[in-house]
Motif scaffolding. Structure first.
Motif, PDB file in Angstrom:
ATOM      1  N   GLU A  75       0.826  -1.206   0.000  1.00 58.88           N
ATOM      2  CA  GLU A  75       0.000   0.000   0.000  1.00 58.88           C
ATOM      3  C   GLU A  75       0.865   1.263   0.000  1.00 58.88           C
ATOM      4  OE1 GLU A  75      -3.146   2.350   2.944  1.00 58.88           O
ATOM      5  OE2 GLU A  75      -2.428   0.344   3.458  1.00 58.88           O
ATOM      6  N   ALA A  76       1.940   1.227   0.770  1.00 58.01           N
ATOM      7  CA  ALA A  76       2.820   2.397   0.858  1.00 58.01           C
ATOM      8  C   ALA A  76       3.451   2.720  -0.488  1.00 58.01           C
ATOM      9  CB  ALA A  76       3.906   2.150   1.909  1.00 58.01           C
ATOM     10  N   ARG A  77       3.799   1.719  -1.270  1.00 61.83           N
ATOM     11  CA  ARG A  77       4.396   1.964  -2.578  1.00 61.83           C
ATOM     12  C   ARG A  77       3.431   2.685  -3.509  1.00 61.83           C
ATOM     13  NH1 ARG A  77       6.645  -2.070  -6.102  1.00 61.83           N
ATOM     14  NH2 ARG A  77       8.054  -0.430  -6.774  1.00 61.83           N
ATOM     15  N   ARG A  78       2.132   2.490  -3.292  1.00 60.40           N
ATOM     16  CA  ARG A  78       1.131   3.187  -4.114  1.00 60.40           C
ATOM     17  C   ARG A  78       0.959   4.640  -3.668  1.00 60.40           C
ATOM     18  NH1 ARG A  78      -1.835  -1.864  -3.668  1.00 60.40           N
ATOM     19  NH2 ARG A  78      -3.012  -0.965  -1.922  1.00 60.40           N
ATOM     20  N   ARG A  79       1.178   4.897  -2.378  1.00 58.77           N
ATOM     21  CA  ARG A  79       0.866   6.212  -1.814  1.00 58.77           C
ATOM     22  C   ARG A  79       2.065   7.147  -1.693  1.00 58.77           C
ATOM     23  NH1 ARG A  79      -1.521   5.490   3.840  1.00 58.77           N
ATOM     24  NH2 ARG A  79      -1.408   7.785   3.682  1.00 58.77           N
ATOM     25  N   PHE A  80       3.274   6.588  -1.583  1.00 59.05           N
ATOM     26  CA  PHE A  80       4.436   7.404  -1.268  1.00 59.05           C
ATOM     27  C   PHE A  80       5.476   7.358  -2.381  1.00 59.05           C
ATOM     28  CE2 PHE A  80       2.486   6.308   2.752  1.00 59.05           C
ATOM     29  CZ  PHE A  80       2.495   7.513   3.444  1.00 59.05           C
ATOM     30  N   ASP A  81       6.245   8.434  -2.470  1.00 52.72           N
ATOM     31  CA  ASP A  81       7.311   8.511  -3.469  1.00 52.72           C
ATOM     32  C   ASP A  81       8.469   7.590  -3.114  1.00 52.72           C
ATOM     33  OD1 ASP A  81       6.173  10.746  -5.056  1.00 52.72           O
ATOM     34  OD2 ASP A  81       6.435  11.850  -3.191  1.00 52.72           O
ATOM     35  N   THR A  82       8.768   7.478  -1.816  1.00 51.03           N
ATOM     36  CA  THR A  82       9.892   6.676  -1.352  1.00 51.03           C
ATOM     37  C   THR A  82       9.430   5.767  -0.218  1.00 51.03           C
ATOM     38  OG1 THR A  82      11.434   8.463  -1.881  1.00 51.03           O
ATOM     39  CG2 THR A  82      12.245   6.725  -0.423  1.00 51.03           C
ATOM     40  N   VAL A  83       9.760   4.493  -0.310  1.00 50.93           N
ATOM     41  CA  VAL A  83       9.432   3.531   0.745  1.00 50.93           C
ATOM     42  C   VAL A  83      10.716   2.835   1.165  1.00 50.93           C
ATOM     43  CG1 VAL A  83       8.117   1.460   1.371  1.00 50.93           C
ATOM     44  CG2 VAL A  83       7.112   3.169  -0.151  1.00 50.93           C
ATOM     45  N   ARG A  84      11.025   2.902   2.458  1.00 50.15           N
ATOM     46  CA  ARG A  84      12.260   2.298   2.950  1.00 50.15           C
ATOM     47  C   ARG A  84      11.964   1.524   4.224  1.00 50.15           C
ATOM     48  NH1 ARG A  84      16.209   7.225   3.437  1.00 50.15           N
ATOM     49  NH2 ARG A  84      17.877   5.699   3.370  1.00 50.15           N
TER      50      ARG A  84
END
Length: 302
Positions: A75-84
């Motif tokens: 879900e975070a990859r869809r919402r955010f520019d950077t996921v770490r």
């Protein structure tokens, strides 16, 4: 030399939306408008059980926790520019809270731990990998690598993370060139490098898995390449004794387009350093259980 991964960025973000069942995360919006997401992952069942008292997750068991965390990352990859992500290590977290006078059960303590500047080297960019497959072990290695990088940086008086002097920069370039020549001389194949440098305060170690094609293209995780070059740099700059073993399967099983290959041959080479440079080991050696014969002279490799 090419490598796998993206350039690292300092995480920034602000909590938004409903709180997920997995609570070891941090969000913020950068001044330039870019949104970033950082999450800590409990990579083992033992760590999950140890962290229950802090209510980091409502999951009933570690398997469910990993599944929910994987969904959150997707879900975070869809919402955010950077996921770490980084390994959420319970002992590291407890020590961090003790050092800074924080309550481990408070969400703010988790946020500060996740984005603690000295631990930025433990963060990995998440690009859709299977969490319970290769990515979780990479998080564990990234923590170990980060601790080694801090040790190497201390030996170089902050030269790796700060404004390194000319000597440190030159040693880093020499170390990178040593590694490049090892790979060029090995040729196409699937290898693992094991590296150990005897340093004040304890041995510096590094490992890297490498896939190299006939055309010289190399696949290696960014964090592994960074660590190898840092350990080589520290050894050369401080003139420390070391040992390196490159072992694996030399040859090709087939070209990347599916063509015929020449098969694989198991091999292992060893080099030693007395601090000034790296040269073939004087005789057969064993490092971390891997036996190897003296390697080829690196000066003969272009």
């Amino acid at each position: 030399m090419t490598r796998n991964g993206r350039a690292r960025r300092t995480p920034d973000c602000t909590a938004a939306g409903a709180r997920p069942r997995v609570r070891t995360r941090h969000e913020r919006r950068r001044p330039d408008g870019e949104q970033a997401f950082v999450i800590g992952v409990l990579t083992s069942e033992a760590d999950f059980e140890r962290a229950r008292a802090w209510h980091l997750s409502d999951a009933p068991d570690h398997e469910t926790y990993l599944r929910e965390t994987a969904e959150l990352l997707t879900e975070a990859r869809r919402r955010f520019d950077t996921v770490r992500a980084r390994m959420f290590h319970p002992q590291d977290f407890e020590e961090f809270c003790l050092l800074h006078g924080l309550d481990p059960a408070e969400p703010g303590a988790r946020d500060r731990y996740l984005v603690n500047p000295p631990l930025q080297t433990q963060l990995l960019a998440y690009q859709g990998e299977e969490l319970a497959g290769d990515f979780a072990p990479r998080l564990v290695r990234a923590r170990d690598n980060g601790l080694t990088l801090r040790h190497a940086d201390l030996l170089l008086d902050g030269g790796l993370t700060g404004e390194g002097g000319r000597d440190v920069r030159a040693a880093y370039q020499r170390g990178a060139e040593v590694f490049r020549r090892m790979l060029v001389g090995a040729g196409a194949g699937v290898y693992e490098l094991r590296l150990a440098v005897d340093a004040p305060g304890g041995r510096l170690t590094a490992q890297a898995r490498v896939l190299q094609w006939e055309d010289g293209v190399v696949r290696i995780n960014d964090e592994d390449l960074e660590l190898v070059c840092a350990v080589l740099c520290a050894g050369l700059a401080r003139e420390l004794p070391g040992l390196a073993v490159l072992h694996g399967a030399r040859g090709t099983a087939g070209a990347r387009d599916g063509g015929a290959g020449d098969g694989f041959r198991q091999t292992a080479w060893a080099w030693a350093s007395v601090g000034q440079d790296w040269a073939p080991a004087a005789g057969p050696v064993r490092l971390d259980g891997v036996a190897a014969e003296p390697g080829y002279p690196l000066g003969t490799v272009c």
